[in-house]
Motif scaffolding. Sequence first.
Motif, PDB file in Angstrom:
ATOM      1  N   GLY A  64       5.373   3.943   2.026  1.00  0.00           N
ATOM      2  CA  GLY A  64       4.755   2.618   1.960  1.00  0.00           C
ATOM      3  C   GLY A  64       5.504   1.702   1.019  1.00  0.00           C
ATOM      4  N   GLN A 113       0.924   5.451   0.734  1.00  0.00           N
ATOM      5  CA  GLN A 113       0.256   6.601   1.331  1.00  0.00           C
ATOM      6  C   GLN A 113       0.828   7.881   0.721  1.00  0.00           C
ATOM      7  OE1 GLN A 113       1.829   4.201   3.617  1.00  0.00           O
ATOM      8  NE2 GLN A 113      -0.067   3.078   3.248  1.00  0.00           N
ATOM      9  N   GLY A 144      -3.550  11.786  -2.818  1.00  0.00           N
ATOM     10  CA  GLY A 144      -3.646  12.252  -1.451  1.00  0.00           C
ATOM     11  C   GLY A 144      -5.052  12.744  -1.142  1.00  0.00           C
ATOM     12  N   GLN A 145      -5.230  13.194   0.102  1.00  0.00           N
ATOM     13  CA  GLN A 145      -6.543  13.657   0.544  1.00  0.00           C
ATOM     14  C   GLN A 145      -6.816  15.107   0.135  1.00  0.00           C
ATOM     15  OE1 GLN A 145      -9.008  11.761   2.149  1.00  0.00           O
ATOM     16  NE2 GLN A 145      -7.632  10.200   1.358  1.00  0.00           N
ATOM     17  N   VAL A 152       0.568  12.106   1.253  1.00  0.00           N
ATOM     18  CA  VAL A 152       0.123  13.148   2.172  1.00  0.00           C
ATOM     19  C   VAL A 152       0.607  14.509   1.693  1.00  0.00           C
ATOM     20  CG1 VAL A 152       0.190  14.007   4.533  1.00  0.00           C
ATOM     21  CG2 VAL A 152       0.141  11.533   4.107  1.00  0.00           C
ATOM     22  N   TYR A 175      -1.768   6.853  -7.176  1.00  0.00           N
ATOM     23  CA  TYR A 175      -2.282   7.066  -5.828  1.00  0.00           C
ATOM     24  C   TYR A 175      -2.493   8.560  -5.604  1.00  0.00           C
ATOM     25  CZ  TYR A 175      -0.675   2.274  -5.161  1.00  0.00           C
ATOM     26  OH  TYR A 175      -0.473   0.928  -5.282  1.00  0.00           O
ATOM     27  N   GLN A 207       0.849  -1.198   0.000  1.00  0.00           N
ATOM     28  CA  GLN A 207       0.000   0.000   0.000  1.00  0.00           C
ATOM     29  C   GLN A 207       0.877   1.238   0.000  1.00  0.00           C
ATOM     30  OE1 GLN A 207      -2.694   1.163  -1.082  1.00  0.00           O
ATOM     31  NE2 GLN A 207      -4.095   0.165   0.329  1.00  0.00           N
TER      32      GLN A 207
END
Length: 115
Positions: A26, A3, A106-107, A5, A104, A1
């Motif tokens: 990750g 991540q 981020g938020q 940020v 991937y 996985q």
Amino acid sequence: QVQVVETGGGLVQPGGSLRLSCAASGSIDSINAMGWARQAPGKQREFVAVITSGGSTNYAASVKGRFTISRDNAKNTVYLQMNSLKPEDTAVYYCNVQVRTKTYWGQGTQVTVSS
């Protein structure tokens, strides 16, 4: 996985500057492209900038000459230096990282340009 940020958003006056950072962590063996997109209220998410593993860059016409994307491969981090900010740059800024064939996200981090 993996991540992803983002940090560095905030409130800035028109004409000001902000620097966004995005760190990936990750299960990473190698990162291909890294980039930024943004989404303003009531609008679709749009491309802002991208940088390849070799350092080639591409920008949206609306930010070219004002924003600069860069990366630190040792830290798996990408940056977005934003200068001469305008109210229309107000949006949530999202980082994206391509690891092998997967992307991937981020938020997101809020950037507000207002006096």
